[in-house]
Every structure is written in C-alpha cells, then in structure tokens.
Enzyme design. Structure first.
Site, PDB file in Angstrom:
ATOM      1  N   LYS A 180       1.048  -1.082  -0.120  1.00 54.05           N
ATOM      2  CA  LYS A 180       0.009   0.224   0.063  1.00 54.05           C
ATOM      3  C   LYS A 180       0.899   1.205  -0.079  1.00 54.05           C
ATOM      4  O   LYS A 180       1.277   1.570   1.112  1.00 54.05           O
ATOM      5  CB  LYS A 180      -0.712   0.144   1.257  1.00 54.05           C
ATOM      6  CG  LYS A 180      -1.584   1.235   1.576  1.00 54.05           C
ATOM      7  CD  LYS A 180      -2.317   1.983   0.682  1.00 54.05           C
ATOM      8  CE  LYS A 180      -3.089   3.101   0.868  1.00 54.05           C
ATOM      9  NZ  LYS A 180      -2.121   4.100   0.561  1.00 54.05           N
ATOM     10  N   GLU A 255       9.841   1.863  10.564  1.00 49.45           N
ATOM     11  CA  GLU A 255      10.752   2.766  10.249  1.00 49.45           C
ATOM     12  C   GLU A 255      10.103   4.132  10.556  1.00 49.45           C
ATOM     13  O   GLU A 255       9.448   4.493   9.618  1.00 49.45           O
ATOM     14  CB  GLU A 255      11.545   2.663   8.738  1.00 49.45           C
ATOM     15  CG  GLU A 255      12.377   1.519   8.423  1.00 49.45           C
ATOM     16  CD  GLU A 255      13.338   1.630   9.341  1.00 49.45           C
ATOM     17  OE1 GLU A 255      13.868   2.178  10.007  1.00 49.45           O
ATOM     18  OE2 GLU A 255      14.147   0.160   9.168  1.00 49.45           O
ATOM     19  N   CYS A 289      13.178  11.596   6.880  1.00 49.74           N
ATOM     20  CA  CYS A 289      12.939  11.264   8.206  1.00 49.74           C
ATOM     21  C   CYS A 289      14.719  11.174   8.992  1.00 49.74           C
ATOM     22  O   CYS A 289      14.683  11.122  10.202  1.00 49.74           O
ATOM     23  CB  CYS A 289      12.271  10.041   8.715  1.00 49.74           C
ATOM     24  SG  CYS A 289      12.976   8.676   7.675  1.00 49.74           S
ATOM     25  N   GLU A 387       9.204  16.943  14.460  1.00 51.50           N
ATOM     26  CA  GLU A 387      10.149  16.527  13.378  1.00 51.50           C
ATOM     27  C   GLU A 387       9.408  17.819  12.360  1.00 51.50           C
ATOM     28  O   GLU A 387       8.136  18.010  11.958  1.00 51.50           O
ATOM     29  CB  GLU A 387       9.636  14.976  12.573  1.00 51.50           C
ATOM     30  CG  GLU A 387      10.434  14.834  11.535  1.00 51.50           C
ATOM     31  CD  GLU A 387      10.188  13.309  11.196  1.00 51.50           C
ATOM     32  OE1 GLU A 387       8.985  12.860  11.350  1.00 51.50           O
ATOM     33  OE2 GLU A 387      11.095  12.893  10.709  1.00 51.50           O
TER      34      GLU A 387
HETATM   35  C1  SIN Z   1      12.953   8.261   4.624  1.00 50.56           C
HETATM   36  O1  SIN Z   1      13.059   9.465   5.046  1.00 50.56           O
HETATM   37  O2  SIN Z   1      12.020   7.577   4.951  1.00 50.56           O
HETATM   38  C2  SIN Z   1      14.364   7.382   4.338  1.00 50.56           C
HETATM   39  C3  SIN Z   1      15.471   8.448   4.034  1.00 50.56           C
HETATM   40  C4  SIN Z   1      16.527   7.431   3.584  1.00 50.56           C
HETATM   41  O3  SIN Z   1      16.522   6.395   2.886  1.00 50.56           O
HETATM   42  O4  SIN Z   1      17.581   8.120   3.477  1.00 50.56           O
END
Ligand code: SIN
Length: 485
Positions: A180, A255, A289, A387
């Site tokens: 998804k 993650e 992230c 964030e």
């Molecule tokens: C992400 O922002 O979820 C992953 C970033 C990355 O793989 O460098």
C-alpha cells in the site's frame, strides 16, 4: 515521456499479475505538487481489493518460497536491470508526482534499485546453523524460512526506494507481498509492478494497491494470512499499526519519525559541516526522516557557522523539479508548506530570530516553502521537539561535549544523528553516547543498501538493507534430530 508510462499503467491496481480497477470503478486524482495539475486517476481500492490481493499473495507463496535461491536471484537481478535501464523515465514520473528535483529523482531510482541488486545477491546467502547438541544421539540444526505474506506500507517522500527496500528483502527471503504505497505518489510504485511482470516475477508475488488508506490498512492488519507488516511513516501511525498487528501477533518492522541532531563542534571543518548539513537538511526539501532537525553548534563557532550556512542556503534554486537548474522542489502539498510557515511563526513568537531570509515571503498560494535559517533556538521550543519535515534550519548553541550529548538525546526519537569534529577520541565518545540507530561522523548522507537503516526508541524497530536486512523476513526453525546411533 513519463506521461506515456502513466497511460501504460492504466491507472489501476496491480493484483495477481493483472491490472484491475476498483470493484465500484471509483478513482482518486494524483496531482503534480509543482503546479497542482491532475496527472493521473488511480483505482480507489478498499477492503474488497485488499482481500483479493491477500488471497493472491497466499496462493503465490508456496511456489515462490520453494524456488531455489539461484532462480530467485536471477529474477530479482532482471528486475533490477529493468529498473536501472529505465531510470530516466522513472525519475521523470517520480518528479511529476512527488516534486523533487530530477537529479534527486534519478538518485532515488538508483538508490531504490540498489536494494533489489543487494537482495538479489543476499538471497543466495540465507544460511542456517549446526549447533552442538547436548547428547551423542542428537543433532541440532536451524532452518531459515520465509515469514509468509508481508504487508508493506510506504510513504510519499521516497515512493520508489522505500518500496524496493521492503519488497526486495521480502522476495529474497521467499515471502510474497501486498503493498500500500502513499496515495500522493502511487505511480512510481505501480510502475514497479509493470517491471516486475517483465522480469518474470510470478503473478501474486507482488501486489500493489492504493485508495482508501484506513480500509486497506485495517484489512491488512486484521488478516491472519498476513504474517508481517513493514511500515515507513510517522511514529503516530506506526504506533496504531503496531497495536493493530498485536491482535494477530504479526511481526513488524517500523521505520518511523526522526528528530536528528546535527552536532558541530568548535574544532570541526566548517566548510565540510556546511556541505554535509546542506545535503542532510535540504535533500527532498527537508522531507526525509533522517534530515537534520536540530542543528547544535558549539559556542565558539556559532556566528561563523550561521554565516557560512546562510551563504550556502542563498544559492539554492527553488522551482519545478523538472527544470534541471532546480535544486529544491515544492513540498508535497499545501498542508506541508502551510505547516512550515506556521512553524516559523511559532518559533519567532517563542523567541527565535529569523537569520535568513530577512522576511518570509507572504505568498501562501502554492506548495513551495522558502528555506529558512533560525538562530537563538532553544531545546524547549516546539521546533526542537517536533519533526520539521520542511526546509527550516534551526540553530541551537551548546557549550562542551556533555551538553551536546544531553541536548542530542533529549527526544523520544532515535533514528539518525550527525556530528562534525576532527578529534577521533571525541568522535567515538560522542557516538557511543548517542541513542540513535544511525550516526554520520563528518558525513551528511548516510543511506545506502549495504548499511543497516533503522532507529531506536520511538523511531521504531528492525533494520532495512545490509546483511541484517533479511532477518526481519525470516523465521528461524530449530530442528532437533534424536535417536541417532
Ligand atoms: C526516509 O526519509 O524515510 C528515508 C530516507 C533515506 O532512506 O535516506
């Protein structure tokens, strides 16, 4: 050219090796964040289609998991080659729906493909053990076997790479998947299905559908046939998914969000720190992230660093990602660009200073956000607790190593951290004290397929990529053979 690809997808879902519409024929629109034009209509799937996809994945599982590793490897390798040989088209499609500059989109396709290549190789290295047995008539061995059907839920910030980072290890382990992808960026995901078919990945091994997010998510988490869920996205959604998965004791890989500290010590190479920060902070317009979220600068170099950062930030060219001069594209949607403006306003009200630009452009009628540098930021301000997910660089002052470590760890997140210093002893002392899954030392770009990507604390669990990346998709079966002479 990418428009041709959009047509070839027929805007549908990819289930059991076929392109299918939603059962009620409904669709949703995909827009280009650079100008908000509609670029495609995609099947608006829900519970019914998700159940079909799960059944297809269940049916395909026995044959795929039994396929010899060498054959799985050859098929995955073909998929990798098809993706890399179509990098220009895929990158254009990605920029059209996601907004990032075309050079970054190409880098993402190459990055995403590198996971397919890596796991095409790793599938041949799934080893069990022989373990010393407690008696002479016994032998102990372990088998590593596929977890089963895996649900993959992925975000819009890396619509290609976050999906390959999940599908490739799952398939290498012998699992089948129901994916998804985010509704903002379904095309880069669906096109992977087209190349999977061409590569010879059997029907039902990969299924991809978008649409009614909660309905699809709830169907996946409730299903007893789905044995694992892997998710990249916000901590809030990750917690909800993990709680839902607990009801059927599914395995999870999460993650989740970060709040990366970027520490610059007074002995650092300032030019290197600025270029590392530019890469970490402004990649994908600050929507990753692992983006630097809190920039912690040692007292003695604070002003010098802020000025050097301003000089570099002024060179960013903001615009449509398809224009090859653009170095920073739009944010994903209006809510994201408005949130950036609001974050800056709140920070200024809390006592931060606007270091650059002199004034925030007033226009709020598009998805673009101007890069901003804030000084006098403290650890108590909202911007240090949340964030950011946008191109805002907040600079906080610290004095000495102990305060740097205390500030860096003062968050519930624990994904990535960065530090710049020339002192090798400090590098190791600080690194060992940081509560983060990933640490970049004198380096702002830390992601690659050979390294384990993942976080501690509320940034989630599990590792993606690297020699550890298969573990999350494998069960260890212990076998005790008795009665031996
Ligand atoms: C992400 O922002 O979820 C992953 C970033 C990355 O793989 O460098």
């Amino acid at each position: 050219m990418a428009h041709g690809l959009i047509k070839s997808l027929r805007g549908t879902a990819f289930i059991n090796g076929s392109w299918v519409d939603a059962h009620d024929g409904s669709t949703f629109e995909v827009t280009n964040p650079a100008d908000e034009t509609v670029i495609a209509e995609v099947a608006n799937c829900g519970q019914e289609e998700t159940k079909l996809a799960i059944s297809a994945a269940v049916e395909a599982l026995p044959a795929w998991s039994a396929l010899p590793a060498k054959q799985k490897s050859t098929i995955l390798r073909r998929w990798f080659e098809l993706v890399t040989s179509n990098i220009d088209e895929l990158a254009e499609l990605l920029t059209l729906e996601q907004g990032k500059p075309i050079a970054e989109a190409k880098a993402e396709i190459a990055y995403g493909a590198s996971y397919i290549e890596w796991f095409a190789e790793e599938t041949k290295r799934i080893y069990g053990d022989t373990i010393p047995a407690p008696g002479p008539d016994k032998r102990i061995i372990t088998l590593k076997q596929a977890v089963g059907v895996v649900a993959c839920i992925t975000p819009w910030n890396f619509p290609n790479a976050m999906l390959t980072r999940k599908i490739a290890p799952a398939l290498a382990a012998g699992c089948t998947v129901v994916c998804k992808p985010a509704n903002e960026t379904p095309l880069s995901a669906l096109i992977l299905g087209e190349y999977a078919l061409k590569a010879g990945i059997p029907a039902g091994v990969i299924n991809i559908l978008c649409g009614k997010t909660s309905e699809i998510g709830e169907t996946l988490t409730a299903s007893k046939d789905v044995r694992k869920l892997t998710f990249t996205g916000s901590t809030k959604v990750g917690k909800k998914l993990a709680a839902d998965c607990a009801k059927t004791m599914k395995r999870t890989t999460m993650e989740l969000g970060g709040n990366a500290p970027f520490l610059i010590f007074a002995d650092a190479d300032i030019d290197a720190a600025v270029s590392g920060l530019m890469a970490s902070k402004f990649r994908n317009s600050g929507q990753t992230c692992v983006c630097a979220n809190r920039i912690l600068v040692e007292d003695g170099i604070y002003e010098q660093f802020a000025s050097a950062l301003k000089a570099a930030t002024q060179k960013l060219i903001i615009g449509n990602g398809l224009d090859s001069n653009t170095s920073m594209g739009p944010l994903i949607h209006r809510a994201a660009s408005n949130a950036c403006r609001e974050r800056v306003d709140i920070s200024l009200r809390e006592g931060a200073q606007l270091f650059w630009p002199d004034e925030i452009p007033a226009d709020t009628s598009d998805n673009f956000a101007h890069p901003v540098i804030l000084t006098n930021v403290t650890s108590r301000m909202a911007i240090s607790r949340e964030e950011i997910f946008g191109p805002i660089a907040p600079l906080t002052r610290f004095e000495g190593e102990d305060e740097a470590i205390r500030l860096a760890n003062d968050t519930d997140a624990g994904l990535a951290a960065y530090l710049y210093t020339k002192d090798p002893s400090k590098m190791m002392r600080v690194t060992e004290s940081l509560q983060y899954g990933i640490v970049g030392i004198n380096e702002g770009i830390i992601s690659n397929e050979m390294a384990p990507f993942g976080g501690m604390k509320e940034s989630g669990n599990g590792r993606e990529g690297s020699k550890y990346g298969l573990d999350d998709y494998l069960e260890i079966k212990y076998v005790c053979i008795g009665g031996l002479a």
